[in-house]
Scaffold this motif. Structure first.
Motif, PDB file in Angstrom:
ATOM      1  N   ALA A 179       0.834  -1.207   0.000  1.00 29.85           N
ATOM      2  CA  ALA A 179       0.000   0.000   0.000  1.00 29.85           C
ATOM      3  C   ALA A 179       0.866   1.252   0.000  1.00 29.85           C
ATOM      4  CB  ALA A 179      -0.925  -0.011   1.207  1.00 29.85           C
ATOM      5  N   ASP A 180       1.931   1.239   0.832  1.00 24.34           N
ATOM      6  CA  ASP A 180       2.837   2.394   0.884  1.00 24.34           C
ATOM      7  C   ASP A 180       3.478   2.655  -0.467  1.00 24.34           C
ATOM      8  OD1 ASP A 180       2.493   3.214   3.423  1.00 24.34           O
ATOM      9  OD2 ASP A 180       4.193   2.117   4.252  1.00 24.34           O
ATOM     10  N   THR A 181       3.964   1.586  -1.085  1.00 19.06           N
ATOM     11  CA  THR A 181       4.653   1.733  -2.365  1.00 19.06           C
ATOM     12  C   THR A 181       3.729   2.342  -3.407  1.00 19.06           C
ATOM     13  OG1 THR A 181       5.654  -0.346  -1.714  1.00 19.06           O
ATOM     14  CG2 THR A 181       6.223   0.489  -3.883  1.00 19.06           C
ATOM     15  N   LEU A 182       2.498   1.825  -3.447  1.00 23.86           N
ATOM     16  CA  LEU A 182       1.540   2.315  -4.439  1.00 23.86           C
ATOM     17  C   LEU A 182       1.191   3.785  -4.188  1.00 23.86           C
ATOM     18  CD1 LEU A 182      -0.367   1.652  -6.801  1.00 23.86           C
ATOM     19  CD2 LEU A 182      -2.113   1.145  -5.095  1.00 23.86           C
ATOM     20  N   LEU A 183       0.891   4.092  -2.915  1.00 23.54           N
ATOM     21  CA  LEU A 183       0.504   5.466  -2.599  1.00 23.54           C
ATOM     22  C   LEU A 183       1.655   6.437  -2.831  1.00 23.54           C
ATOM     23  CD1 LEU A 183      -1.669   5.030   0.589  1.00 23.54           C
ATOM     24  CD2 LEU A 183      -2.393   5.936  -1.606  1.00 23.54           C
ATOM     25  N   ASN A 184       2.857   6.032  -2.385  1.00 23.99           N
ATOM     26  CA  ASN A 184       4.018   6.900  -2.566  1.00 23.99           C
ATOM     27  C   ASN A 184       4.320   7.102  -4.040  1.00 23.99           C
ATOM     28  OD1 ASN A 184       4.320   7.200   0.145  1.00 23.99           O
ATOM     29  ND2 ASN A 184       5.935   5.683   0.351  1.00 23.99           N
ATOM     30  N   TRP A 185       4.209   6.021  -4.820  1.00 23.79           N
ATOM     31  CA  TRP A 185       4.453   6.136  -6.261  1.00 23.79           C
ATOM     32  C   TRP A 185       3.460   7.115  -6.888  1.00 23.79           C
ATOM     33  CZ3 TRP A 185       1.019   4.306 -10.139  1.00 23.79           C
ATOM     34  CH2 TRP A 185       1.514   4.443 -11.436  1.00 23.79           C
ATOM     35  N   ALA A 186       2.190   6.987  -6.462  1.00 26.11           N
ATOM     36  CA  ALA A 186       1.176   7.887  -7.017  1.00 26.11           C
ATOM     37  C   ALA A 186       1.465   9.329  -6.619  1.00 26.11           C
ATOM     38  CB  ALA A 186      -0.208   7.463  -6.520  1.00 26.11           C
ATOM     39  N   ARG A 187       1.862   9.525  -5.355  1.00 26.42           N
ATOM     40  CA  ARG A 187       2.080  10.911  -4.890  1.00 26.42           C
ATOM     41  C   ARG A 187       3.311  11.526  -5.511  1.00 26.42           C
ATOM     42  NH1 ARG A 187       2.564  10.177   0.938  1.00 26.42           N
ATOM     43  NH2 ARG A 187       3.623  12.163   0.771  1.00 26.42           N
ATOM     44  N   LEU A 188       4.403  10.731  -5.593  1.00 30.02           N
ATOM     45  CA  LEU A 188       5.632  11.341  -6.114  1.00 30.02           C
ATOM     46  C   LEU A 188       5.568  11.557  -7.615  1.00 30.02           C
ATOM     47  CD1 LEU A 188       7.853   9.222  -7.639  1.00 30.02           C
ATOM     48  CD2 LEU A 188       7.907   8.284  -5.370  1.00 30.02           C
ATOM     49  N   SER A 189       4.628  10.887  -8.276  1.00 32.26           N
ATOM     50  CA  SER A 189       4.518  11.073  -9.719  1.00 32.26           C
ATOM     51  C   SER A 189       3.550  12.191 -10.090  1.00 32.26           C
ATOM     52  CB  SER A 189       4.038   9.784 -10.382  1.00 32.26           C
ATOM     53  OG  SER A 189       4.813   8.714  -9.920  1.00 32.26           O
ATOM     54  N   SER A 190       2.950  12.796  -9.094  1.00 31.36           N
ATOM     55  CA  SER A 190       2.045  13.921  -9.415  1.00 31.36           C
ATOM     56  C   SER A 190       2.190  15.004  -8.360  1.00 31.36           C
ATOM     57  CB  SER A 190       0.599  13.438  -9.488  1.00 31.36           C
ATOM     58  OG  SER A 190       0.189  12.975  -8.231  1.00 31.36           O
ATOM     59  N   LEU A 191       3.429  15.486  -8.212  1.00 30.33           N
ATOM     60  CA  LEU A 191       3.664  16.579  -7.276  1.00 30.33           C
ATOM     61  C   LEU A 191       3.245  17.883  -7.965  1.00 30.33           C
ATOM     62  CD1 LEU A 191       7.167  15.581  -5.901  1.00 30.33           C
ATOM     63  CD2 LEU A 191       5.078  15.680  -4.575  1.00 30.33           C
ATOM     64  N   TRP A 192       2.032  18.314  -7.689  1.00 30.02           N
ATOM     65  CA  TRP A 192       1.572  19.568  -8.299  1.00 30.02           C
ATOM     66  C   TRP A 192       2.191  20.728  -7.534  1.00 30.02           C
ATOM     67  CZ3 TRP A 192      -4.343  18.706  -9.441  1.00 30.02           C
ATOM     68  CH2 TRP A 192      -4.444  17.677 -10.414  1.00 30.02           C
ATOM     69  N   MET A 193       2.640  21.715  -8.290  1.00 25.69           N
ATOM     70  CA  MET A 193       3.360  22.800  -7.613  1.00 25.69           C
ATOM     71  C   MET A 193       2.555  24.088  -7.627  1.00 25.69           C
ATOM     72  SD  MET A 193       6.425  24.065 -10.076  1.00 25.69           S
ATOM     73  CE  MET A 193       6.141  25.114 -11.474  1.00 25.69           C
ATOM     74  N   MET A 194       2.797  24.889  -6.599  1.00 23.73           N
ATOM     75  CA  MET A 194       2.203  26.221  -6.518  1.00 23.73           C
ATOM     76  C   MET A 194       2.793  27.066  -7.635  1.00 23.73           C
ATOM     77  SD  MET A 194       0.311  27.956  -4.217  1.00 23.73           S
ATOM     78  CE  MET A 194       1.208  29.466  -4.194  1.00 23.73           C
TER      79      MET A 194
END
Lengths: 166, 166
Positions: B21-36
């Motif tokens: 679960a961590d790997t999947l969630l982290n992969w999803a989050r780090l691949s869509s770091l939306w920036m200000m």
């Protein structure tokens, strides 16, 4: 007209109110842009500007730059660089005021773009402009203490809880 | 993602991925770091260069967002003045968790060229908000910014729902 001719014309119109002509050395451009006339009576600066703008022969339609200097001897100066777009000539004027009573008449009603430049001179150097329509700080926040480009300015230790020195 | 097909027993088909679960969630989050989407000074020009087609920060999933409410990462790209620092802090507080900060360039790292005489400059944005990655340079090249972004991605990759961040 060359700027010495403009100076002579000013001298003829205002007499003692116009001080010395400071001729700068250098090339033609430097001479034209950095030579300046002192205005001995500060309260006349607006009248001088009005005259320069409205006299048919002079027709100064643009204030190029309004800048301020801390001379380091307890006096502040304001320099006005003026240009006539139609007649293609320049002149610079300078007024000097004591640091503890730095009040200069505003020329906002002569050239309206003096507005923000006078606000900047107030913000950075603490020169008050009489009859200015909106004499607030322009760059720093309203709660800032002091005028940072003065030579005797002391950096604050804290600003709104943030440490300022390195 | 179509991990499971519609057959009764999905394990009979090959259309399945097993992951943590961590790997999947982290992969999803780090691949869509939306920036200000905001810039403060000349570093913002390098940030724009990094966003343009030559360096294409978009291939890391970084999309500029106009609102702090939709952002995961904030690039402090430039000189943080004391006036801007209060606004920067407000924007940081408006971002939803988890949020990451990249301090880009010498000014936001430590005050940069304004460290001594910059009366108006905050000497390091980490005096106001917590910083994850510092990118040195004045300004840093787009490659350096991308390196900083990859460091943030590595940080996200190591995080866990169960434990606190490493």
């Amino acid at each position: 007209m060359t700027n010495t001719e403009i100076y002579d014309k000013l001298k003829a119109a205002f007499g003692e109110k116009i001080g010395e002509w400071h001729e700068q050395s250098g090339g033609e451009y430097m001479k034209r842009m950095s030579s300046y006339a002192d205005i001995t009576d500060t309260s006349y600066i607006r009248d001088v500007c009005l005259y320069l703008r409205d006299e048919a022969e002079l027709e100064f339609d643009s204030l190029l730059l309004l800048s301020s200097v801390d001379n380091g001897d307890k006096t502040l100066s304001v320099t006005y660089h003026l240009e006539s777009k139609s007649k293609k000539h320049f002149i610079a004027l300078k007024v000097t005021v004591p640091i503890d009573n730095a009040i200069v008449p505003s020329i906002t009603d002569v050239w309206s773009h003096a507005n923000w430049q006078e606000r900047e001179a107030w913000d950075m150097m603490g020169i008050k402009f009489l009859n200015h329509p909106d004499m607030r700080r322009i760059l720093l926040d309203e709660d800032w203490v002091g005028h940072p480009l003065r030579k005797d300015y002391k950096h604050p230790e804290f600003y709104r809880g943030m440490k300022v020195p390195y | 993602m179509g991990l499971l097909n519609k057959q009764d027993n999905p394990f009979e088909s090959s259309n399945i991925i097993i992951t943590g679960a961590d790997t999947l969630l982290n992969w999803a989050r780090l691949s869509s770091l939306w920036m200000m989407g905001f810039g403060l000074a000349c570093c913002a020009i390098e940030m724009m260069a990094a966003s343009a087609s030559h360096y294409d920060i978009g291939r890391f999933g970084v999309i500029p967002r106009p609102s702090p409410r939709q952002s995961d990462i904030m690039l402090i790209s430039g000189t943080v003045t004391l006036k801007m620092a209060t606004r920067t802090k407000l924007l940081y507080e408006q971002m939803p968790d988890p949020k990451y900060i990249i301090s880009m360039g010498s000014c936001s790292n430590c005050g940069g060229p304004y460290w001594e005489h910059g009366y108006h400059v905050l000497k390091g944005v980490d005096r106001v908000i917590p910083v994850d990655v510092y990118v040195p340079g004045c300004p840093p090249r787009p490659e350096a910014l991308l390196e900083g972004l990859i460091k943030v991605q590595e940080k996200v990759r190591k995080q866990s729902l169960a434990k606190t961040a490493v």
